[in-house]
Design an enzyme around this catalytic site. Structure first.
Site, PDB file in Angstrom:
ATOM      1  N   SER A   1       1.357  -9.463  -0.567  1.00 13.53           N
ATOM      2  CA  SER A   1       1.520  -8.438  -0.871  1.00 13.53           C
ATOM      3  C   SER A   1       1.866  -7.762   0.341  1.00 13.53           C
ATOM      4  O   SER A   1       1.887  -6.466   1.079  1.00 13.53           O
ATOM      5  CB  SER A   1       0.142  -8.462  -1.075  1.00 13.53           C
ATOM      6  OG  SER A   1      -1.179  -8.511  -0.143  1.00 13.53           O
TER       7      SER A   1
ATOM      8  N   LYS B   1       1.044  -1.129   0.019  1.00 12.23           N
ATOM      9  CA  LYS B   1       0.149   0.034   0.593  1.00 12.23           C
ATOM     10  C   LYS B   1       0.610   1.010   0.275  1.00 12.23           C
ATOM     11  O   LYS B   1       0.655   2.419  -0.533  1.00 12.23           O
ATOM     12  CB  LYS B   1      -0.427  -0.243   0.989  1.00 12.23           C
ATOM     13  CG  LYS B   1      -2.217  -0.787   1.024  1.00 12.23           C
ATOM     14  CD  LYS B   1      -3.073  -0.487   1.913  1.00 12.23           C
ATOM     15  CE  LYS B   1      -4.605  -1.851   1.599  1.00 12.23           C
ATOM     16  NZ  LYS B   1      -4.716  -2.659   1.950  1.00 12.23           N
TER      17      LYS B   1
ATOM     18  N   GLU C   1     -10.198   6.856   3.856  1.00 11.68           N
ATOM     19  CA  GLU C   1     -11.396   6.185   4.806  1.00 11.68           C
ATOM     20  C   GLU C   1     -10.475   5.099   4.974  1.00 11.68           C
ATOM     21  O   GLU C   1      -9.551   4.431   3.954  1.00 11.68           O
ATOM     22  CB  GLU C   1     -12.950   6.338   3.746  1.00 11.68           C
ATOM     23  CG  GLU C   1     -12.488   4.951   3.109  1.00 11.68           C
ATOM     24  CD  GLU C   1     -11.926   4.513   1.818  1.00 11.68           C
ATOM     25  OE1 GLU C   1     -11.371   6.137   1.260  1.00 11.68           O
ATOM     26  OE2 GLU C   1     -11.639   4.117   0.950  1.00 11.68           O
TER      27      GLU C   1
HETATM   28  C1  LIG Z   1      -4.928  -4.080   1.858  1.00 13.65           C
HETATM   29  C2  LIG Z   1      -4.490  -5.284   1.125  1.00 13.65           C
HETATM   30  C3  LIG Z   1      -4.919  -6.037   0.156  1.00 13.65           C
HETATM   31  C4  LIG Z   1      -5.434  -5.656  -0.753  1.00 13.65           C
HETATM   32  O1  LIG Z   1      -5.812  -4.854  -1.642  1.00 13.65           O
HETATM   33  P1  LIG Z   1      -5.913  -4.669  -3.365  1.00 13.65           P
HETATM   34  O2  LIG Z   1      -6.200  -3.596  -3.352  1.00 13.65           O
HETATM   35  O3  LIG Z   1      -6.367  -6.043  -3.738  1.00 13.65           O
HETATM   36  O4  LIG Z   1      -4.283  -5.380  -3.115  1.00 13.65           O
HETATM   37  C5  LIG Z   1      -4.044  -7.423   0.162  1.00 13.65           C
HETATM   38  N1  LIG Z   1      -2.743  -7.582   0.625  1.00 13.65           N
HETATM   39  C6  LIG Z   1      -2.342  -6.484   1.615  1.00 13.65           C
HETATM   40  C7  LIG Z   1      -1.525  -7.167   2.475  1.00 13.65           C
HETATM   41  C8  LIG Z   1      -3.461  -5.348   2.235  1.00 13.65           C
HETATM   42  O5  LIG Z   1      -2.875  -5.326   2.728  1.00 13.65           O
END
Ligand SMILES: *Cc1c(COP(=O)(O)O)cnc(C)c1O
Length: 417
Positions: free
Chosen positions: A387, A94, A116
């Site tokens: 992610s 993010k 938000e």
């Molecule tokens: C917020 C988040 C997601 C989901 O959001 P996407 O916009 O689909 O990437 C996935 N993995 C993590 C670690 C997150 O914090």
């Protein structure tokens, strides 16, 4: 258009019928200004140098691509790699679009950033970049999330943000979005709305995909360096779609690389009236317009948005980005889902075989990789997008995997004031 890569970043923000800018007329000037500022910024060498510098010195890029020797042996199929975005500052991908957007906002002369947040991860990344850039930061949260996510509220406040609990409606994320939009409408000159995924009206999906696409570019050069080949398959979890778009984008024109987005299957693909037991928009959703864009949503026949469910807060969302919907519609990406139970197993397997505690969102991609790797050949390769890291999920994983001891611990803690 010959290249899918450039089409996905096209300056109209339309992807066949998906995308667009379905906002109140009062917000059109804001969207137009943002569009102009963003495209100016990415043509400006100074801007790009500063973005690159922050990625290296603040966020910690490039993040590693790790060969998973033990997991590969254990599953006995394709070679498995993990792209570890969890090693970014704030623990997830993010930060990539937060850094990008805050630079654009500064260029626009904005003084105040609003956002938000549901579970708090996006709020935390936003509060972090606002602290770094000395900008006022206001985060809206539904009252329910505000109470449930006390640790994240605490961190945002330490970072200097004002966190506002939203008392209206269901007191949920959707109500927080409405209040944030009203805030923006009341002060569109000084305020910037920092959006946390590849959703919303144009130019947000294009802009956030652009800022996230650094992930896939790194994967390409890391795979070339480590394996002398491109991966056969890349798997990412999919909430709004930003981590998936980020790792997919550079490979859109490489037809031999299959791209798989994994939605939250939750407790199964079933639902009650307005409450789905999952967040699989491509399983039971339909095309509609909400929150400023056209895409797939979990909705009733009147277009009222249904609630979703997932063990992971980041995937617990009823909509999905328009570029993801388009890529699915033309068959360039596949979508599937992982159940909460499969996700917890995948989380533990990756931890124990590779020493990586993945975020529960990312563990959806791990769950799908476990199913696929076994069916692939030994000379083939698969990249899992991790992610984010898993520490943020402590209260959920501890509750599911070590409930008794954890309850005892919390009881003890509450005695020592
Ligand atoms: C917020 C988040 C997601 C989901 O959001 P996407 O916009 O689909 O990437 C996935 N993995 C993590 C670690 C997150 O914090």
């Amino acid at each position: 258009m010959s290249s899918l890569k450039s089409f996905i970043l096209n300056p109209t923000g339309h992807f066949d019928t998906f995308g667009g800018r379905y906002v109140p007329e009062l917000l059109i000037p804001f969207c137009d200004d943002l569009h102009r500022a963003f495209f100016d910024c990415i043509r400006d060498k100074k801007f790009l140098r500063e973005l690159e510098h922050l990625r290296e010195t603040f966020s910690g890029r490039p993040t590693p691509l790790t060969f998973c020797e033990n997991l590969t042996k254990h599953l006995g199929g394709s070679q498995i790699f993990v792209k570890n975005e969890g090693l970014n500052h704030t623990g997830a991908h993010k930060i990539n679009h937060c850094i990008g957007q805050v630079l654009v906002a500064r260029k626009m002369g904005k003084k105040r950033i609003i956002a938000e947040t549901g579970a708090g991860q996006h709020g935390l990344a936003t509060a972090t970049v606002c602290a770094k850039f000395g900008l006022e930061c206001v985060i809206y949260m539904g009252r329910k999330d505000y109470d449930r996510q006390r640790p994240n509220v605490f961190w945002m406040e330490r970072l200097g943000a004002t966190v506002v609990p939203v008392e209206e409606g269901d007191k949920s994320l959707r109500d927080a979005i409405n209040v944030a939009l009203r805030d923006l409408i009341s002060d569109p000159v000084d305020t910037y709305y920092l959006l946390g995924t590849v959703c919303g009206p144009h130019p947000y999906p294009v802009m956030n995909t652009y800022f996230q696409s650094v992930i896939g570019r790194e994967v390409r050069s890391q795979m070339e360096a480590q394996a002398k080949t491109l991966p056969d398959c890349i798997i990412a979890s999919c909430g709004g779609g930003s981590n998936a778009m980020g790792i997919f984008h550079d490979f859109l024109d490489d037809k031999n690389v299959s791209l798989v987005a994994v939605e939250a299957g939750g407790k199964g693909i079933t639902e009650k009236k307005n409450q789905c037991d999952h967040a699989s928009r491509f399983e039971t959703g339909s095309v509609g317009v909400a929150e400023g864009f056209k895409s797939f949503f979990l909705q009733n026949p009147d277009g009222q948005i249904k609630n979703s469910h997932s063990i992971s807060a980041g995937l617990d969302y009823s909509g999905v980005g328009p570029q993801i919907a388009y890529l699915k519609s033309i068959g360039r990406i596949e979508t599937t889902f992982a159940l909460d139970t499969e996700v917890l197993e995948a989380y533990e397997l990756l931890a124990q075989k590779e020493g990586i505690l993945a975020a529960l969102e990312s563990a959806h991609a791990v769950a799908e990789a476990i199913k696929r790797a076994k069916k692939m050949k030994k000379h083939q390769s698969l990249v899992i997008h991790c992610s984010g890291r898993g520490e943020k999920d402590l209260f959920i994983t501890a509750g599911k995997l070590d409930s008794e001891n954890f309850k005892k611990f919390l009881k003890e803690q509450s005695k020592h004031e």
